[in-house]
Enzyme design. Structure first.
Site, mmCIF file in Angstrom:
data_model
loop_
_atom_site.group_PDB
_atom_site.id
_atom_site.type_symbol
_atom_site.label_atom_id
_atom_site.label_comp_id
_atom_site.label_asym_id
_atom_site.label_seq_id
_atom_site.Cartn_x
_atom_site.Cartn_y
_atom_site.Cartn_z
ATOM 1 N N GLU A 1 16.174 17.255 27.503
ATOM 2 C CA GLU A 1 17.484 16.110 27.770
ATOM 3 C C GLU A 1 17.513 14.748 26.997
ATOM 4 O O GLU A 1 18.550 14.461 27.166
ATOM 5 C CB GLU A 1 17.074 15.507 29.130
ATOM 6 C CG GLU A 1 16.810 14.395 29.423
ATOM 7 C CD GLU A 1 16.372 14.128 31.114
ATOM 8 O OE1 GLU A 1 16.919 12.878 31.037
ATOM 9 O OE2 GLU A 1 16.656 14.681 31.877
ATOM 10 N N GLU B 1 27.720 31.582 40.067
ATOM 11 C CA GLU B 1 28.412 32.415 41.361
ATOM 12 C C GLU B 1 30.295 32.753 40.848
ATOM 13 O O GLU B 1 30.678 33.744 41.215
ATOM 14 C CB GLU B 1 28.400 31.703 42.194
ATOM 15 C CG GLU B 1 27.009 32.110 42.698
ATOM 16 C CD GLU B 1 26.683 30.860 43.803
ATOM 17 O OE1 GLU B 1 27.379 29.456 44.467
ATOM 18 O OE2 GLU B 1 25.173 31.480 44.523
#
Length: 236
Positions: free
Chosen positions: A74, A43
């Protein structure tokens, strides 16, 4: 989140200083935390007019993990370190690791490697004194307590992390002069809604009427910041 403001401010200052020298703000996370980092990074270009290279988000398991969970990714510390190597991270970069538990090995390894390369590093977690927090120079621990649904860190932890990310990226862009008086003065208007918004921003920021604002934006290819600068130089 309020209690993390001093630490978030430190991270934002480092990010702004690094970007001013050509560096990057790089988020690295896993699971929900990784998705939030990618979201905040994605964004920044339309909001602040920076390149997609300048603010980046990376998630364990690659971008496919944005849609399909890759929970085991992860745990891959080697992949985290390799990511930093592949990005050629250097002393002008800011690398922020994001992990609610503070124990995601992919993220810890990425932050450690970035620090070895001289980058400024920070950690956004939901627990104090975590392995990730200790690996980074600045620990930003938004301690939200037990989740409404036990173990679902997309809730309280995720909401707090998004707020911290907003603070860091927005504050850094303000430091870089890409916000003036609460206006997104470097926004690039890429659709009809944003074009109308850009007209209003240019009018307010440059104190001109609608016609002059539109003319400046047309000359600047709908780049709000460039339009404002044209007016300030008397070229529009």
């Amino acid at each position: 989140v309020r209690l993390t403001i001093p630490q978030a401010a430190v991270a934002a200052e480092h990010a702004a200083a690094g970007i001013a020298k050509g560096g990057r703000l790089i988020y690295v996370g896993a699971g929900t935390s990784g998705r939030l980092g990618v979201l905040d990074a994605s964004e920044c270009p339309p909001t602040f007019g920076v390149s997609y290279e300048t603010v980046q988000g990376h998630i364990a398991g690659g971008y496919g993990a944005l849609i399909h969970a890759a929970e085991g990714a992860e745990d891959d510390a080697d992949a985290g370190a390799e990511l930093i190597d592949s990005l050629d991270v250097n002393a002008d970069d800011t690398v922020i690791g994001i992990s609610a538990s503070g124990g995601a090995r992919y993220v810890i390894a990425a932050v450690k490697r970035a620090r070895e390369k001289g980058a400024y590093t920070a950690a956004i977690t939901s627990n104090p004194n975590t392995p990730l927090g200790r690996a980074a120079e600045t620990e930003i621990a938004a301690i939200t307590g037990a989740e409404a649904v036990a173990g679902s860190t997309r809730m309280k932890c995720g909401t707090a992390q998004k707020m911290v990310l907003n603070m860091i990226s927005t504050s850094a862009m303000a430091r870089l002069g890409r916000i003036r008086g609460g206006l997104m003065t470097d926004m690039v208007a890429t659709n009809e809604k944003l074009r109308e918004r850009a007209v209003g921003i240019v009018m307010r920021a440059a104190s001109v009427d609608t016609e002059r604002a539109r003319r400046a934006l047309e000359l600047a290819n709908m780049d709000t910041g460039a339009a404002i600068r044209l007016i300030e130089r008397g070229e529009a």
